[in-house]
Write a protein that holds these residues in place. Structure first.
Motif, mmCIF file in Angstrom:
data_model
loop_
_atom_site.group_PDB
_atom_site.id
_atom_site.type_symbol
_atom_site.label_atom_id
_atom_site.label_comp_id
_atom_site.label_asym_id
_atom_site.label_seq_id
_atom_site.Cartn_x
_atom_site.Cartn_y
_atom_site.Cartn_z
ATOM 1 N N CYS A 21 0.848 -1.192 0.000
ATOM 2 C CA CYS A 21 0.000 0.000 0.000
ATOM 3 C C CYS A 21 0.880 1.237 0.000
ATOM 4 O O CYS A 21 2.013 1.207 0.486
ATOM 5 C CB CYS A 21 -0.938 0.009 1.212
ATOM 6 N N TYR A 27 -4.779 2.505 11.633
ATOM 7 C CA TYR A 27 -5.586 1.360 12.066
ATOM 8 C C TYR A 27 -5.239 0.104 11.275
ATOM 9 O O TYR A 27 -5.844 -0.943 11.472
ATOM 10 C CB TYR A 27 -7.080 1.674 11.934
ATOM 11 N N THR A 67 -9.300 -5.847 -4.225
ATOM 12 C CA THR A 67 -8.893 -5.024 -3.107
ATOM 13 C C THR A 67 -7.424 -5.294 -2.805
ATOM 14 O O THR A 67 -6.691 -5.798 -3.638
ATOM 15 C CB THR A 67 -9.846 -5.288 -1.907
ATOM 16 N N GLY A 68 -6.982 -4.950 -1.611
ATOM 17 C CA GLY A 68 -5.577 -5.159 -1.280
ATOM 18 C C GLY A 68 -5.359 -4.959 0.217
ATOM 19 O O GLY A 68 -6.317 -5.100 0.980
ATOM 20 N N PRO A 71 -5.104 -1.949 -4.579
ATOM 21 C CA PRO A 71 -5.200 -2.631 -5.879
ATOM 22 C C PRO A 71 -4.737 -1.785 -7.056
ATOM 23 O O PRO A 71 -4.302 -2.331 -8.069
ATOM 24 C CB PRO A 71 -6.692 -2.971 -5.991
ATOM 25 N N THR A 96 -12.141 -1.783 -4.225
ATOM 26 C CA THR A 96 -11.978 -0.980 -3.012
ATOM 27 C C THR A 96 -10.576 -0.393 -3.055
ATOM 28 O O THR A 96 -9.601 -1.140 -3.173
ATOM 29 C CB THR A 96 -12.145 -1.835 -1.745
ATOM 30 N N ASN A 98 -7.823 3.253 -2.133
ATOM 31 C CA ASN A 98 -7.642 4.525 -1.430
ATOM 32 C C ASN A 98 -7.749 5.710 -2.397
ATOM 33 O O ASN A 98 -7.614 6.860 -1.990
ATOM 34 C CB ASN A 98 -6.327 4.555 -0.646
ATOM 35 N N ASN A 159 -15.661 4.875 2.139
ATOM 36 C CA ASN A 159 -15.493 4.178 3.423
ATOM 37 C C ASN A 159 -14.703 5.068 4.359
ATOM 38 O O ASN A 159 -13.662 5.602 3.960
ATOM 39 C CB ASN A 159 -14.645 2.906 3.276
ATOM 40 N N VAL A 161 -13.108 5.238 8.483
ATOM 41 C CA VAL A 161 -12.883 4.657 9.812
ATOM 42 C C VAL A 161 -12.568 5.822 10.743
ATOM 43 O O VAL A 161 -11.731 6.672 10.413
ATOM 44 C CB VAL A 161 -11.690 3.667 9.794
ATOM 45 N N ILE A 188 -17.068 2.590 9.064
ATOM 46 C CA ILE A 188 -16.760 1.211 9.474
ATOM 47 C C ILE A 188 -16.154 1.251 10.871
ATOM 48 O O ILE A 188 -15.198 2.008 11.105
ATOM 49 C CB ILE A 188 -15.706 0.563 8.533
ATOM 50 N N MET A 191 -11.680 -2.432 13.396
ATOM 51 C CA MET A 191 -11.617 -3.855 13.775
ATOM 52 C C MET A 191 -10.191 -4.242 14.200
ATOM 53 O O MET A 191 -9.224 -3.592 13.793
ATOM 54 C CB MET A 191 -12.026 -4.723 12.580
ATOM 55 N N ASP A 194 -5.166 -4.703 12.721
ATOM 56 C CA ASP A 194 -3.966 -3.919 12.448
ATOM 57 C C ASP A 194 -2.722 -4.772 12.687
ATOM 58 O O ASP A 194 -2.699 -5.626 13.578
ATOM 59 C CB ASP A 194 -3.933 -2.681 13.347
HETATM 60 N N1 SAM Z 1 -6.205 0.205 0.016
HETATM 61 C C1 SAM Z 1 -7.602 0.065 -0.258
HETATM 62 C C2 SAM Z 1 -8.411 1.064 0.530
HETATM 63 O O1 SAM Z 1 -7.813 1.928 1.196
HETATM 64 O O2 SAM Z 1 -9.625 1.051 0.444
HETATM 65 C C3 SAM Z 1 -8.156 -1.334 -0.071
HETATM 66 C C4 SAM Z 1 -7.714 -2.120 1.106
HETATM 67 S S1 SAM Z 1 -8.215 -1.488 2.668
HETATM 68 C C5 SAM Z 1 -7.585 -2.740 3.735
HETATM 69 C C6 SAM Z 1 -9.950 -1.743 2.613
HETATM 70 C C7 SAM Z 1 -10.756 -1.055 3.660
HETATM 71 O O3 SAM Z 1 -10.440 -1.606 4.898
HETATM 72 C C8 SAM Z 1 -10.513 0.426 3.764
HETATM 73 O O4 SAM Z 1 -11.739 1.110 3.668
HETATM 74 C C9 SAM Z 1 -9.914 0.609 5.127
HETATM 75 O O5 SAM Z 1 -10.308 1.806 5.718
HETATM 76 C C10 SAM Z 1 -10.487 -0.573 5.844
HETATM 77 N N2 SAM Z 1 -9.703 -0.985 7.009
HETATM 78 C C11 SAM Z 1 -8.392 -1.260 7.094
HETATM 79 N N3 SAM Z 1 -8.048 -1.623 8.349
HETATM 80 C C12 SAM Z 1 -9.182 -1.583 9.074
HETATM 81 C C13 SAM Z 1 -9.496 -1.851 10.442
HETATM 82 N N4 SAM Z 1 -8.564 -2.218 11.303
HETATM 83 N N5 SAM Z 1 -10.774 -1.724 10.819
HETATM 84 C C14 SAM Z 1 -11.737 -1.333 9.956
HETATM 85 N N6 SAM Z 1 -11.513 -1.075 8.663
HETATM 86 C C15 SAM Z 1 -10.249 -1.192 8.218
#
Ligand code: SAM
Length: 329
Positions: A21, A27, A67-68, A71, A96, A98, A159, A161, A188, A191, A194
């Motif tokens: 990433c 998080y 996703t990733g 991605p 999904t 950033n 999305n 957090v 969201i 969770m 991390d």
């Molecule tokens: N890099 C992309 C992105 O930022 O959307 C895709 C991967 S990211 C892991 C996908 C989603 O997971 C994002 O919306 C991110 O905010 C959320 N995410 C990552 N870690 C999280 C956590 N500990 N709790 C809740 N959501 C989380």
């Protein structure tokens, strides 16, 4: 079909295209990043397309979400999306991201067959963005969002957090911005996924708190819950609608009973739950010459063993060893 022992059917496939990433959201991972998977361990573009094809043609997958990690960092992304969109029955193809790089890629992705996009945006304040994501890229994310709308990926979903003491004060401004731009915002709950294992229940901004923060500025009424289906977000009409906001209470309001998701990690492991502690290795089978039917059977077996719930409230809960970035969110 991908049916588990509780009768749930997985039709929504999340495919992680990379664990890398270009942000370092607090998080998700530490500021210094992580040891990325070595390239030979990653599925190739062809391997990804083969597994997605098996999922769609043999196992009833109806939605494929890439996703990733991030991605958009995957060089063959447009080709992979095109291959997924060419499958029959045609799955919904979504992403999904950033948003960094979407300004350039939104149009080619739409031409390749991308149907929908979720963009992560946790703050509108440049300083907060740098503090939270450890990179000065807010402008790129906002440009990516605008490009997604211009390319017709509507309704663009966002999305967010919220983290206590970092961006919780931005709940209402984020919603105002998304309403103005025509984006559908979903909060969201944070969770325990991390890499640093720093998640603490008391630090988490709960769904109740998020709704409380929003209600200080907006009138929220619950949308028809029958519309929710297997979607993780509880939806609320804002100021009478038609625009809506979603809250995904993964921890305090789990929706495991309606879950229809299954995941493939960037290194080809099937995970039947974000919080699974076991995986099934499709990559090894694939590289040792397994037939499509054999791969499908492995995948079916992996889903059959899905647990009833994620168990975060269970005293014996163990955070999965893979962080979110390596699972595919
Ligand atoms: N890099 C992309 C992105 O930022 O959307 C895709 C991967 S990211 C892991 C996908 C989603 O997971 C994002 O919306 C991110 O905010 C959320 N995410 C990552 N870690 C999280 C956590 N500990 N709790 C809740 N959501 C989380």
């Amino acid at each position: 079909m991908l049916v588990d022992s509780f009768g749930r059917v997985a039709t929504d496939l999340r495919v992680s295209l990379t664990d890398r990433c270009n942000l370092r959201c607090a998080y998700c991972m530490p500021p210094e990043g992580l040891d990325w998977l070595p390239k030979p361990e990653l599925l190739t573009g062809e391997e990804i397309v083969r597994l997605v094809t098996i999922g769609v043609e043999r196992l009833g997958i109806r939605e494929v979400r890439f996703t990733g990690g991030e991605p958009l960092l995957r060089r063959e992304l447009v080709e992979i999306v095109a291959a997924a969109a060419a499958l029959r029955p045609r799955p919904q193809v979504s992403l999904t991201t950033n948003g960094i790089g979407l300004a350039r890629l939104a149009e080619p992705l739409v031409r390749a067959g991308l149907d929908r996009v979720n963009v992560s945006l946790d703050t509108l304040d440049r300083d907060v963005f740098v503090r939270l994501a450890h990179r000065d890229r807010l402008r790129d994310v906002l440009d990516g969002l605008a490009a997604a709308t211009a390319a017709g990926l509507t309704p663009v979903k966002v999305n967010a957090v919220l983290m206590r003491g970092v961006n919780e004060h931005e709940a209402a401004p984020l919603l105002r911005y998304c309403l103005d731009q025509g984006y559908e915002l979903r909060f969201i709950e944070q969770m325990p996924l991390d890499a640093q294992h720093g998640w603490r229940r008391d630090d988490m901004i709960t769904a109740d708190e998020i709704l409380g923060l929003l209600k200080e500025s907006f009138d929220l009424t619950e949308d028809d819950p029958r519309e929710r289906g297997s979607a993780p977000a509880e939806l609320f009409l804002v100021d009478g609608g038609p625009q809506r906001v979603g809250v995904i209470g993964s921890v305090t309001r789990p929706f495991c009973g309606a879950c229809d998701r299954v995941r493939i990690t960037a290194d080809g492991q099937v995970r039947n739950c974000l919080f699974a502690t076991e995986e099934s290795d499709l990559r090894a089978a694939l590289r040792s010459g397994a037939s499509d039917e054999e791969l499908a059977q492995r995948w079916v077996a992996a889903v059959r063993g899905k647990k009833a719930g994620h168990g975060i409230d269970d005293p014996a809960f163990l955070q999965p060893s893979r962080p979110m970035s390596a699972i595919g969110g």
